[in-house]
Design a protein around this motif. Sequence first.
Motif, mmCIF file in Angstrom:
data_model
loop_
_atom_site.group_PDB
_atom_site.id
_atom_site.type_symbol
_atom_site.label_atom_id
_atom_site.label_comp_id
_atom_site.label_asym_id
_atom_site.label_seq_id
_atom_site.Cartn_x
_atom_site.Cartn_y
_atom_site.Cartn_z
ATOM 1 N N ASN A 89 38.603 46.087 47.325
ATOM 2 C CA ASN A 89 37.970 45.195 48.284
ATOM 3 C C ASN A 89 37.107 44.171 47.558
ATOM 4 O OD1 ASN A 89 39.054 46.727 50.440
ATOM 5 N ND2 ASN A 89 37.272 48.102 50.424
ATOM 6 N N SER A 90 36.759 43.120 48.273
ATOM 7 C CA SER A 90 35.902 42.070 47.719
ATOM 8 C C SER A 90 36.408 41.592 46.368
ATOM 9 C CB SER A 90 34.458 42.570 47.609
ATOM 10 O OG SER A 90 33.960 42.969 48.868
ATOM 11 N N LEU A 91 37.672 41.298 46.307
ATOM 12 C CA LEU A 91 38.292 40.925 45.044
ATOM 13 C C LEU A 91 37.759 39.595 44.531
ATOM 14 C CD1 LEU A 91 41.896 42.118 45.790
ATOM 15 C CD2 LEU A 91 40.499 42.864 43.856
ATOM 16 N N LYS A 92 37.673 39.525 43.216
ATOM 17 C CA LYS A 92 37.179 38.355 42.518
ATOM 18 C C LYS A 92 38.258 37.813 41.596
ATOM 19 C CE LYS A 92 32.615 40.540 42.316
ATOM 20 N NZ LYS A 92 31.530 41.011 41.407
ATOM 21 N N PRO A 93 38.197 36.531 41.259
ATOM 22 C CA PRO A 93 39.192 35.988 40.329
ATOM 23 C C PRO A 93 39.256 36.757 39.016
ATOM 24 C CG PRO A 93 38.038 34.199 41.389
ATOM 25 C CD PRO A 93 37.338 35.462 41.813
ATOM 26 N N GLU A 94 38.144 37.278 38.539
ATOM 27 C CA GLU A 94 38.143 38.028 37.297
ATOM 28 C C GLU A 94 38.840 39.380 37.403
ATOM 29 O OE1 GLU A 94 33.688 37.944 38.605
ATOM 30 O OE2 GLU A 94 35.471 36.680 38.829
ATOM 31 N N ASP A 95 39.211 39.772 38.613
ATOM 32 C CA ASP A 95 40.003 40.982 38.796
ATOM 33 C C ASP A 95 41.480 40.741 38.510
ATOM 34 O OD1 ASP A 95 37.819 42.611 39.630
ATOM 35 O OD2 ASP A 95 37.978 41.767 41.653
ATOM 36 N N THR A 96 41.861 39.506 38.318
ATOM 37 C CA THR A 96 43.251 39.174 38.036
ATOM 38 C C THR A 96 43.711 39.851 36.754
ATOM 39 O OG1 THR A 96 43.144 37.054 39.188
ATOM 40 C CG2 THR A 96 44.856 37.309 37.523
ATOM 41 N N ALA A 97 44.771 40.625 36.851
ATOM 42 C CA ALA A 97 45.269 41.380 35.710
ATOM 43 C C ALA A 97 46.512 42.146 36.135
ATOM 44 C CB ALA A 97 44.212 42.359 35.188
ATOM 45 N N ILE A 98 47.152 42.741 35.154
ATOM 46 C CA ILE A 98 48.163 43.736 35.442
ATOM 47 C C ILE A 98 47.464 45.080 35.549
ATOM 48 C CG2 ILE A 98 50.263 44.872 34.653
ATOM 49 C CD1 ILE A 98 50.956 42.354 33.107
ATOM 50 N N TYR A 99 47.721 45.779 36.613
ATOM 51 C CA TYR A 99 47.084 47.062 36.857
ATOM 52 C C TYR A 99 48.059 48.190 36.560
ATOM 53 C CZ TYR A 99 42.939 44.951 38.834
ATOM 54 O OH TYR A 99 41.761 44.251 39.000
ATOM 55 N N TYR A 100 47.586 49.165 35.802
ATOM 56 C CA TYR A 100 48.407 50.274 35.362
ATOM 57 C C TYR A 100 47.875 51.588 35.899
ATOM 58 C CZ TYR A 100 50.223 46.999 31.879
ATOM 59 O OH TYR A 100 50.793 45.926 31.244
ATOM 60 N N CYS A 101 48.775 52.411 36.315
ATOM 61 C CA CYS A 101 48.485 53.777 36.702
ATOM 62 C C CYS A 101 48.721 54.676 35.499
ATOM 63 C CB CYS A 101 49.397 54.179 37.868
ATOM 64 S SG CYS A 101 49.323 55.906 38.368
#
Length: 130
Positions: A89-101
């Motif tokens: 929630n409340s995502l920010k531009p700096e959250d942009t990335a590839i997310y890995y489990c």
Amino acid sequence: QVQLVESGGGLVQAGGSLRLSCTASGRTFSSLAMGWFRQAPGKEREFQAAISRRRGITNYTITNYADSVKGRFTISRDNAKNTVNLQMNSLKPEDTAIYYCAGATSGSYLPRATYEYQYWGQGTQVTVSS
């Protein structure tokens, strides 16, 4: 062996939300500590959240978060469905990335380092526009 597949990534505006899911093959899921990491271009893979392996018959778990996402992201798991989720929630531009489990078979209850995890998914792209 455990195979992990992420889903739920996409493009979202700043302030919006996404829910990532990771589905694991096999029936050893409940014995794994699970984590979410992200990697932005030119940066190292960074810890985001972890949830402990099953602890007793009540399936009690504990969680831990990176400071940058604490209060915004929530990790959860459903052992019956072999899934771990990351509500963002409340995502920010700096959250942009590839997310890995990732999954860890042993060690600490809440591993934070990449080398502590033995199983990895291929990642899902999250892009947050300003």
